[in-house]
Design an enzyme around this catalytic site. Structure first.
Site, PDB file in Angstrom:
ATOM      1  N   ASN A  86      -3.352   3.021   7.464  1.00 60.89           N
ATOM      2  CA  ASN A  86      -2.493   3.461   6.372  1.00 60.89           C
ATOM      3  C   ASN A  86      -3.356   3.751   5.151  1.00 60.89           C
ATOM      4  OD1 ASN A  86      -0.443   3.942   4.508  1.00 60.89           O
ATOM      5  ND2 ASN A  86      -0.217   1.758   4.051  1.00 60.89           N
TER       6      ASN A  86
ATOM      7  N   GLY B 223      -4.354  -1.946  -0.842  1.00 61.30           N
ATOM      8  CA  GLY B 223      -3.550  -1.682  -2.028  1.00 61.30           C
ATOM      9  C   GLY B 223      -3.267  -0.198  -2.155  1.00 61.30           C
TER      10      GLY B 223
ATOM     11  N   GLN C 216     -12.770   0.891   0.203  1.00 59.70           N
ATOM     12  CA  GLN C 216     -13.064   2.016  -0.687  1.00 59.70           C
ATOM     13  C   GLN C 216     -13.749   1.559  -1.971  1.00 59.70           C
ATOM     14  OE1 GLN C 216      -9.085   3.504  -0.957  1.00 59.70           O
ATOM     15  NE2 GLN C 216      -9.119   4.417   1.079  1.00 59.70           N
TER      16      GLN C 216
ATOM     17  N   GLY D 177      -2.666   3.704  -4.205  1.00 65.40           N
ATOM     18  CA  GLY D 177      -3.236   4.559  -5.241  1.00 65.40           C
ATOM     19  C   GLY D 177      -4.632   5.083  -4.944  1.00 65.40           C
TER      20      GLY D 177
ATOM     21  N   HIS E 150      -6.802  -1.287   9.638  1.00 64.81           N
ATOM     22  CA  HIS E 150      -6.203  -2.616   9.487  1.00 64.81           C
ATOM     23  C   HIS E 150      -6.357  -3.450  10.761  1.00 64.81           C
ATOM     24  CE1 HIS E 150      -4.109  -2.236   5.559  1.00 64.81           C
ATOM     25  NE2 HIS E 150      -4.259  -0.951   5.830  1.00 64.81           N
TER      26      HIS E 150
ATOM     27  N   SER F 154       0.816  -1.220   0.000  1.00 62.70           N
ATOM     28  CA  SER F 154       0.000   0.000   0.000  1.00 62.70           C
ATOM     29  C   SER F 154       0.850   1.269   0.000  1.00 62.70           C
ATOM     30  CB  SER F 154      -0.937   0.021   1.213  1.00 62.70           C
ATOM     31  OG  SER F 154      -1.899  -1.007   1.130  1.00 62.70           O
TER      32      SER F 154
ATOM     33  N   GLY G 246      -4.636   7.215   2.386  1.00 58.94           N
ATOM     34  CA  GLY G 246      -4.629   8.615   2.007  1.00 58.94           C
ATOM     35  C   GLY G 246      -5.966   9.084   1.470  1.00 58.94           C
ATOM     36  N   PHE G 247      -6.912   8.138   1.302  1.00 55.99           N
ATOM     37  CA  PHE G 247      -8.263   8.450   0.820  1.00 55.99           C
ATOM     38  C   PHE G 247      -9.277   7.908   1.822  1.00 55.99           C
ATOM     39  CE2 PHE G 247      -5.510   8.409  -2.829  1.00 55.99           C
ATOM     40  CZ  PHE G 247      -5.993   9.405  -3.667  1.00 55.99           C
TER      41      PHE G 247
ATOM     42  N   GLU H 218      -5.772  -6.503  11.122  1.00 55.33           N
ATOM     43  CA  GLU H 218      -4.693  -7.506  11.205  1.00 55.33           C
ATOM     44  C   GLU H 218      -3.433  -6.937  11.840  1.00 55.33           C
ATOM     45  OE1 GLU H 218      -3.275  -5.128   7.850  1.00 55.33           O
ATOM     46  OE2 GLU H 218      -5.260  -5.735   8.545  1.00 55.33           O
TER      47      GLU H 218
ATOM     48  N   CYS I  23      -9.272  -1.419   3.797  1.00 62.38           N
ATOM     49  CA  CYS I  23      -8.503  -0.320   3.204  1.00 62.38           C
ATOM     50  C   CYS I  23      -8.965  -0.040   1.766  1.00 62.38           C
ATOM     51  CB  CYS I  23      -7.011  -0.628   3.289  1.00 62.38           C
ATOM     52  SG  CYS I  23      -5.971   0.842   3.158  1.00 62.38           S
ATOM     53  N   LEU I  24      -8.151  -0.327   0.756  1.00 62.22           N
ATOM     54  CA  LEU I  24      -8.587  -0.113  -0.626  1.00 62.22           C
ATOM     55  C   LEU I  24      -9.829  -0.937  -0.932  1.00 62.22           C
ATOM     56  CD1 LEU I  24      -8.057   1.141  -3.439  1.00 62.22           C
ATOM     57  CD2 LEU I  24      -6.688  -0.886  -3.958  1.00 62.22           C
TER      58      LEU I  24
END
Length: 376
Positions: A308, A239, A270, A241, A349, A45, A310-311, A351, A266-267
């Site tokens: 972790n 992941g 999203q 981006g 996260h 990530s 950024g979006f 985990e 996370c990703l």
């Protein structure tokens, strides 16, 4: 060897390379974890990001095979105040400088990481260049401005696998999946299809501990193949981006949520948000660290979480979707669930790796959702 860090707005710091001669660029961010630098370095990530560690002394306990979160280092560079060259830890097999050199990734010490963190906190994460070759800040600033921004950038192809694999005996294992998607499960747990957008290995470990048998597949694994696989549920990984750029993956998830129970981290969270009609926005400087307080709105329980991203997902009154977790620092969404479909997801996260284990129960919560869905 002198190294110069220059951000796109001209902010400049001088440090010293502990990995040799280099020049590299990326989005500059900071993380507030005191430990976990190896997990950060090997977390896919972080692809394309130069990570500033706010804790002043990094590398004390060295590195070891057990703390790897993938097969390589994905950070563009590691930025620290002081790097420990002689670790003290019975598990350590390599110092941090040796580890960085092995994977040919830049590391810089001697930076005023406090000043850098304050600058990023006030002005937001931004592009930067760090170089041992160029000494003119104006030149490096122009190079930083020429780098692609994280917003609008699809980085998943750089870290996602090209073919399916299984996870057992605490390692990646080669497997064969038929053209139609059918697969001979080993019978070690509840069959779970894991879409790997850049997964951390500790997620796979926790899934196994929760009673799943994970089969990881590339992002392009079609819904038809997913259905034919015989999986009882779908997991969408973390992941790198901008999630809004993953239009084909969002369309995929939109189909999957009407076929099987689905969860994501996370990703993955999203992508589920987009598939359900929500949108994502970029955070000013992101959430990166092991000490973020989160409230589980379904129980009232407060957790300290590893984060972790950024979006973040913005629901905007999306029908049939409700928030399950919220960040207590800035009130951003940290979890959601569908009111009628067996779908749930988390931004943070559970985990850990590194970080607290307050959220581990959520893997069992998803397993319960699959069981309830099967019995419906």
């Amino acid at each position: 060897m002198k190294a110069l860090l220059v951000l796109e707005d001209g902010f400049t710091l001088e440090g010293k390379s502990f990995t040799g001669d280099f020049e590299t660029g990326g989005e500059v961010i900071f993380t507030t974890g005191m430990t976990g630098y190896q997990e950060i370095l090997t977390d896919p990530s972080y692809y394309g990001q130069m990570v500033c560690m706010t804790y002043p002394l990094i590398g004390n306990y060295g590195t070891c095979r057990e703390d790897m979160e993938s097969a390589g280092v994905h950070c563009a560079a590691l930025l620290v105040k002081e790097c420990c060259k002689k670790p003290s830890n019975w598990r350590s097999t390599m110092s941090l400088p040796e580890f960085m050199k092995r994977y040919e990734k830049p590391g810089v010490e001697g930076l005023d990481t406090r000043a850098l963190t304050r600058h990023l906190r006030m002005n937001g994460a931004m592009r930067g260049i760090i170089s041992t070759r160029e000494t003119d800040p104006a030149v490096l600033q122009e190079r930083a401005r020429a780098l692609p921004a994280m917003k609008g950038h699809n980085l998943v192809p750089f870290v996602a696998p090209e073919k399916p694999y299984a996870w057992y005996d605490n390692a990646v294992q080669e497997v064969t999946v038929a053209e139609d998607g059918s697969y001979a499960w080993r019978g070690t747990g509840l069959p779970l299809l894991v879409y790997d957008f850049g997964i951390k290995w500790n997620i796979l470990r926790r899934l196994c501990e929760a009673g799943f048998e994970p089969l990881a597949v590339p992002p392009g694994f079609s819904p038809a193949r997913a259905k034919a696989s015989g999986a009882k549920g779908v997991f969408l990984s973390n992941g790198p981006g901008d999630p809004a750029t993953l239009t084909s993956e969002i369309a995929l998830v939109r189909e999957l949520i009407h076929m099987l129970p689905v969860t994501g981290i996370c990703l993955g969270h999203q992508l589920i948000g987009h598939a359900l009609g929500a949108r994502t926005e970029k955070l000013k400087f992101g959430h990166h660290g092991c000490n973020h307080p989160v409230k589980d709105l379904t129980t009232g329980r407060i957790e300290i979480s590893s984060q972790n991203h950024g979006f973040h997902v913005v629901l905007d009154d999306v029908d049939d979707v409700e928030a399950t977790h919220v960040n207590l620092n800035d009130q951003t969404l940290e979890g959601l669930r569908h009111k009628t479909l067996p779908v749930m997801s988390l931004q943070y996260h559970p985990e850990a790796a590194a970080g607290p284990h307050d959220g581990e129960y959520l893997f069992n919560r998803f397993r319960k959702i699959i069981g309830e869905s099967a019995g419906a």
